[in-house]
Design a protein around this motif. Structure first.
Motif, PDB file in Angstrom:
ATOM      1  N   ALA A   1       0.826  -1.203   0.000  1.00  0.00           N
ATOM      2  CA  ALA A   1       0.000   0.000   0.000  1.00  0.00           C
ATOM      3  C   ALA A   1       0.864   1.258   0.000  1.00  0.00           C
ATOM      4  O   ALA A   1       0.551   2.248  -0.675  1.00  0.00           O
ATOM      5  N   LEU A   2       1.962   1.241   0.731  1.00  0.00           N
ATOM      6  CA  LEU A   2       2.852   2.398   0.784  1.00  0.00           C
ATOM      7  C   LEU A   2       3.460   2.687  -0.586  1.00  0.00           C
ATOM      8  O   LEU A   2       3.575   3.841  -1.005  1.00  0.00           O
ATOM      9  N   VAL A   3       3.875   1.623  -1.273  1.00  0.00           N
ATOM     10  CA  VAL A   3       4.431   1.796  -2.615  1.00  0.00           C
ATOM     11  C   VAL A   3       3.393   2.431  -3.537  1.00  0.00           C
ATOM     12  O   VAL A   3       3.676   3.395  -4.262  1.00  0.00           O
TER      13      VAL A   3
ATOM     14  N   ASN B   1      -9.475   1.431  -1.226  1.00  0.00           N
ATOM     15  CA  ASN B   1      -8.540   1.039  -2.281  1.00  0.00           C
ATOM     16  C   ASN B   1      -7.114   0.884  -1.763  1.00  0.00           C
ATOM     17  O   ASN B   1      -6.333   0.131  -2.336  1.00  0.00           O
ATOM     18  N   LEU B   2      -6.762   1.554  -0.683  1.00  0.00           N
ATOM     19  CA  LEU B   2      -5.461   1.285  -0.056  1.00  0.00           C
ATOM     20  C   LEU B   2      -5.452  -0.113   0.556  1.00  0.00           C
ATOM     21  O   LEU B   2      -4.457  -0.848   0.467  1.00  0.00           O
TER      22      LEU B   2
ATOM     23  N   GLY C   1      -4.025  -5.990   0.129  1.00  0.00           N
ATOM     24  CA  GLY C   1      -4.597  -7.334   0.213  1.00  0.00           C
ATOM     25  C   GLY C   1      -5.189  -7.616   1.577  1.00  0.00           C
ATOM     26  O   GLY C   1      -5.112  -8.740   2.084  1.00  0.00           O
ATOM     27  N   MET C   2      -5.815  -6.609   2.194  1.00  0.00           N
ATOM     28  CA  MET C   2      -6.366  -6.736   3.538  1.00  0.00           C
ATOM     29  C   MET C   2      -7.792  -6.202   3.562  1.00  0.00           C
ATOM     30  O   MET C   2      -8.209  -5.470   2.659  1.00  0.00           O
ATOM     31  N   SER C   3      -8.521  -6.550   4.598  1.00  0.00           N
ATOM     32  CA  SER C   3      -9.836  -5.963   4.790  1.00  0.00           C
ATOM     33  C   SER C   3      -9.668  -4.509   5.229  1.00  0.00           C
ATOM     34  O   SER C   3      -8.610  -4.113   5.742  1.00  0.00           O
ATOM     35  N   ARG C   4     -10.707  -3.719   5.044  1.00  0.00           N
ATOM     36  CA  ARG C   4     -10.653  -2.303   5.398  1.00  0.00           C
ATOM     37  C   ARG C   4     -10.305  -2.115   6.869  1.00  0.00           C
ATOM     38  O   ARG C   4      -9.434  -1.318   7.217  1.00  0.00           O
ATOM     39  N   ALA C   5     -10.999  -2.858   7.742  1.00  0.00           N
ATOM     40  CA  ALA C   5     -10.797  -2.693   9.190  1.00  0.00           C
ATOM     41  C   ALA C   5      -9.394  -3.123   9.605  1.00  0.00           C
ATOM     42  O   ALA C   5      -8.722  -2.432  10.388  1.00  0.00           O
ATOM     43  N   ASN C   6      -8.942  -4.276   9.099  1.00  0.00           N
ATOM     44  CA  ASN C   6      -7.601  -4.762   9.467  1.00  0.00           C
ATOM     45  C   ASN C   6      -6.512  -3.827   8.947  1.00  0.00           C
ATOM     46  O   ASN C   6      -5.513  -3.578   9.627  1.00  0.00           O
ATOM     47  N   PHE C   7      -6.723  -3.311   7.722  1.00  0.00           N
ATOM     48  CA  PHE C   7      -5.723  -2.398   7.161  1.00  0.00           C
ATOM     49  C   PHE C   7      -5.634  -1.118   7.990  1.00  0.00           C
ATOM     50  O   PHE C   7      -4.535  -0.671   8.333  1.00  0.00           O
ATOM     51  N   ALA C   8      -6.766  -0.512   8.308  1.00  0.00           N
ATOM     52  CA  ALA C   8      -6.760   0.749   9.056  1.00  0.00           C
ATOM     53  C   ALA C   8      -6.072   0.570  10.413  1.00  0.00           C
ATOM     54  O   ALA C   8      -5.272   1.409  10.841  1.00  0.00           O
TER      55      ALA C   8
END
Length: 286
Positions: free
Chosen positions: A186-188, A202-203, A208-215
């Motif tokens: 996501a950083l790239v 979209n981040l 490749g993660m769920s919205r909640a887990n990514f945040a």
């Protein structure tokens, strides 16, 4: 994108950042010291001290003094007042430089370097040989000495950033995010196109993660929310473009804002001054 290409992009994000805004290291002392030397907190500048010969003791406010007995790198990424002590009559040999990370991130804390880092040169791959070249240059009178010294300090700093990512020496910040394969994706993506219409969804897809887990993972590893990090990246890029002479009207859409008013509002909220006033201050200080 192949797995090999993806991995290469993630591990080389630092190179992409450095291409956009190189590290800024300025050597201001190389020689022998006796007794003690005080280093005030310069605005937005960290310090790197390269100990050629000791022992020396590092004293920073609120921390226990640290004795350094072997050739070592000492870095304080943020502007922290500190003192270096050495034995009277014995003395020490140091190379000291001021550091700026403003070209990479809006604040060194977002990069994720430890507040205080002390590493013997022999402990970090590549550092020992680079330090030897630096000290050979520092204690000589060769033509172009200071220019070479500044380049060598920047090389040491790059080795240090690489080491921090590889050895998980950071708890939070960009470097900590690069050590996480999913967040690195996501950083790239974010750094490759900061003007894109990014949102959590979209981040998270890029990672490749769920919205909640990514945040949650992003906040834990980077130390700020994805939205605040994106704003910091955009404003850092806006500063670079304004310094390069681009007009505010042209810069705004390049960094993800639909109007100069929108960019100016966010810029002033973060830095306490409007873009044009900030640019005038920058020009006056050069």
């Amino acid at each position: 994108m192949s797995e090999e290409t993806r991995h290469s992009s993630e591990t080389d994000l630092l190179s992409a950042l450095l291409d956009r805004g190189p590290l800024n290291a300025g050597v201001f002392f190389a020689g022998s010291v006796c007794r003690h030397t005080d280093f005030p907190a310069d605005d937005n500048k960290g310090h790197m001290h390269l100990v050629h010969r000791g022992p020396v003791t590092l004293v920073t406010e609120g921390k226990d003094p640290v004795e350094i007995t072997q050739p070592s790198l000492v870095m304080l990424a943020e502007p922290i007042p500190h003192r270096i002590l050495c034995s009277e009559g014995v003395g020490a040999e140091l190379v000291c430089a001021r550091l700026s990370f403003d070209a990479m991130v809006a604040h060194p804390r977002l990069l994720g370097l430890p507040d205080e880092l002390i590493l013997p040169f022999a402990d970090v791959p590549g550092l020992d040989a680079a330090a030897k070249s630096l000290f050979d240059e520092a204690f000589s009178e060769r033509f172009g000495r200071m220019t070479v010294l500044n380049s060598l300090v920047e090389l040491l700093l790059l080795y240090l950033l690489r080491y921090c990512v590889a050895s998980n020496r950071t708890d939070r910040g960009l470097l900590a995010g690069l050590a996480d394969p999913k967040l690195a994706r996501a950083l790239v993506a974010l750094h490759e196109d900061p003007a894109a219409d990014w949102c959590i969804e979209n981040l998270a897809d890029a990672a490749g993660m769920s919205r909640a887990n990514f945040a949650a993972a992003f906040k834990m590893r980077i130390g700020v929310s994805p939205g605040n990090y994106l704003t910091s990246v955009r404003l850092t890029l806006a500063k670079q473009k304004l310094r390069a002479g681009e007009r505010l009207k042209a810069v705004a859409p390049q960094v993800g804002y639909k109007s100069t008013t929108a960019l100016s509002r966010v810029f002033e909220r973060h830095f306490g001054t409007a873009p044009r006033d900030w640019l005038h201050q920058e020009s006056a200080s050069m």
